[in-house]
Design an enzyme around this catalytic site. Structure first.
Site: not given
Ligand code: NAD
Length: 496
Positions: A173, A176, A226, A281, A381
């Site tokens: 998944k 989006e 996140s 990240c 962050e």
């Molecule tokens: P996000 O948490 O908004 O989304 C991540 C995934 O979760 C997406 O597929 C999204 O569709 C889904 N999602 C969003 N809201 C949701 C909800 N309420 N319930 C269930 N699923 C949901 O993150 P993002 O903005 O796409 O990515 C950036 C974040 O990812 C930053 O915090 C970054 O640090 C983190 N990140 C961490 C690593 C790591 O290795 N630790 C690597 C890359 C990114």
């Protein structure tokens, strides 16, 4: 308007979606596509298809599986530019950076090509008279991979090749916000000979994620995103009996000691702070300057920042736009909050003149000095091109600051002092550490993952831990019938 849909049973989904989300080109601000958002019926369909494929795939010989992996590796290398173009068009990062993430993902595919070796168990001959023991690692079944927007090829590649090599079927998944890179890769997997259904791409938002987290047909979930969502995914998935690794957000610090080569430090800070517009990240967002370092370092960083060109990622610029208008506004809001809180705004990215469409989601590289730990630009962050310098008096104060932070993804120390570096390596409470290396992303044969609020679960991504996560151990004790072993004995089985 392009419609982006799911990839189920080895082909684009033919249904009609009740809900869609817009996909933008961040460098022009234009909406370029609509992506279907899965409801629970589509989640069921995806898991059903994956379940049907999983039982045959786990029985495919290791040779068959490694041939598919090798073929995929070849195709991905051949189509790296196509994947990179899809990333730049929807994420905005510059093409060279997009190609870089494909290269890092390719390394995981190359690692997973060694599946025959990586899935080997152990064997002990004669643990008791005439009794042998061996161990095997077996596939879990259907696993879900849920990825973030910021590395739309590399993060799926951290998990998908390993899960597939281990004999699982995967429901991916993607975010989006930039769903297309996953679809290009799904097509390449099919061309590589992966049977239909072993890889599904399911687009969606919370509804699809919740569907996967609670679905009885899903055995394990690898999530990256996140911290609040990672925590939620971990708690929900484990409450539904799933194995979960949930990688969360970060606040990465770079500790600079007075003996460091400040020209190298300035290069590293600019590269790690503003690469991919800070949407990494492993980006450095807090530079912890010991003693007089900041006074000597700031002019060097400013000089380098003034040479950076922000603009359309297809035009050879250094830094692209942010992913959405909403995210750009959020990051700009942090810049305003930093000024309000009294930090020194040395370079204001809000004033950037981009080489690109004025409607793009622009924010230039931003530098703050004299940032205090209670300011929101330090505590949160930001996930944008904002680098904060925090001044401290000593190595100990810097180390304590880093260890007090709730995140523990990556960190780096810059120094020529081996003793200080060694102490840092030993005492810092962070999962990935660089010594004079600002973005210490481990190679594929090591495992990637942070500590504390940067990872929920026991396993890090790829490397040996990746194969461990996607398999279950089984130990087999064997004795071939021999009349001398007969007789009834209800005592506890001990060995002789
Ligand atoms: P996000 O948490 O908004 O989304 C991540 C995934 O979760 C997406 O597929 C999204 O569709 C889904 N999602 C969003 N809201 C949701 C909800 N309420 N319930 C269930 N699923 C949901 O993150 P993002 O903005 O796409 O990515 C950036 C974040 O990812 C930053 O915090 C970054 O640090 C983190 N990140 C961490 C690593 C790591 O290795 N630790 C690597 C890359 C990114």
């Amino acid at each position: 308007m392009t419609r982006i849909t799911h990839w189920i049973d080895g082909r684009p989904w033919s249904g009609t979606s009740a809900r869609t989300a817009p996909v933008h080109d961040p460098a022009t601000g234009a909406m370029t596509a609509e992506v279907d958002l899965a409801d629970l019926t589509v989640v069921d369909q995806a898991v059903e298809s994956a379940t049907a494929a999983a039982s045959a795939w786990r029985r495919a010989s290791l040779t068959q599986r490694s041939r598919v992996l090798f073929a995929f590796r070849h195709l991905l290398a051949e189509h790296a530019e196509e994947v990179a173009a899809a990333i730049t068009a929807e994420h905005g990062k510059v093409l060279s950076d997009a190609l870089g993430e494909v290269t890092r993902g390719l390394e995981v595919v190359e690692f997973a090509c060694g599946l025959g070796h990586l899935l080997k168990g152990g064997h002990s001959e004669g643990v008791s008279t005439g009794v042998d023991v061996h161990s095997v690692r077996q596939a879990l079944g259907v696993v879900a991979v849920i990825s973030p927007f910021n590395v739309p090829a590399m993060v799926p590649l951290w998990f998908v090749p390993v899960a597939i090599a281990a004999g699982n079927a995967v429901v991916l998944k993607p975010s989006e916000k930039d769903p297309s890179a996953s679809l290009v890769m799904a097509r390449l997997w099919k061309e590589a000979g992966l049977p239909d259904g072993v890889l599904t791409v399911l687009h969606g938002d919370k509804e699809a994620v919740d569907g996967l987290l609670t679905h009885p047909g899903v055995s394990a979930v690898s999530f990256v995103g996140s911290t609040p969502i990672a925590r939620y995914v971990y708690e929900t998935g484990t409450a539904h009996g799933k194995r979960v690794q949930a990688l969360g957000g970060a606040k990465n610090h770079m500790l600079v000691l007075p003996d460091a080569d400040l020209d190298l430090v300035a290069d590293a800070a600019v590269n790690a702070g503003f690469g991919s517009a800070g949407e990494r990240c492993m980006a450095i967002s807090a530079l912890v300057a010991v003693g007089d370092v900041a006074d000597r370092l700031v002019p060097r960083i400013v000089e380098r920042m003034s040479a950076l060109r922000t603009g359309d990622g297809r035009r050879g610029c250094d830094m692209g736009p942010l992913v959405t208008a909403q995210h750009r506004d959020k990051v700009a809001g942090y810049v305003a909050a930093g000024v309000e809180a009294g930090a020194d705004l040395v370079v204001d990215g809000r004033l950037v003149e981009p080489d690109g469409d004025p409607n793009g989601f622009w924010l230039g590289p931003t530098l703050f000095d004299k940032v205090e730990p209670e300011m929101s630009i330090y505590t949160d962050e930001i996930f944008g091109p904002v680098l904060s310098i925090v001044r401290v008096d000593s190595f100990d104060e810097g180390l304590a600051l880093i260890n007090a932070n709730p995140y523990g993804n990556g960190t780096a120390i810059f120094t020529h002092d081996g003793g200080a570096a060694r102490r840092f390596e030993t005492e810092v409470e962070v999962g990935m550490v660089g010594i004079n290396v600002p973005i210490p992303v481990p190679m594929a044969y090591y495992s990637f993952g942070g500590w504390k609020s940067s990872l929920f679960g026991d396993s890090h991504a790829h490397g040996a831990e990746g194969f461990h996560f996607f398999t279950r151990g089984k130990v087999v004790t064997t004795r071939w019938p021999d009349p001398s072993h007969g007789g009834v004995d209800l005592g506890f089985p001990t060995h002789s």
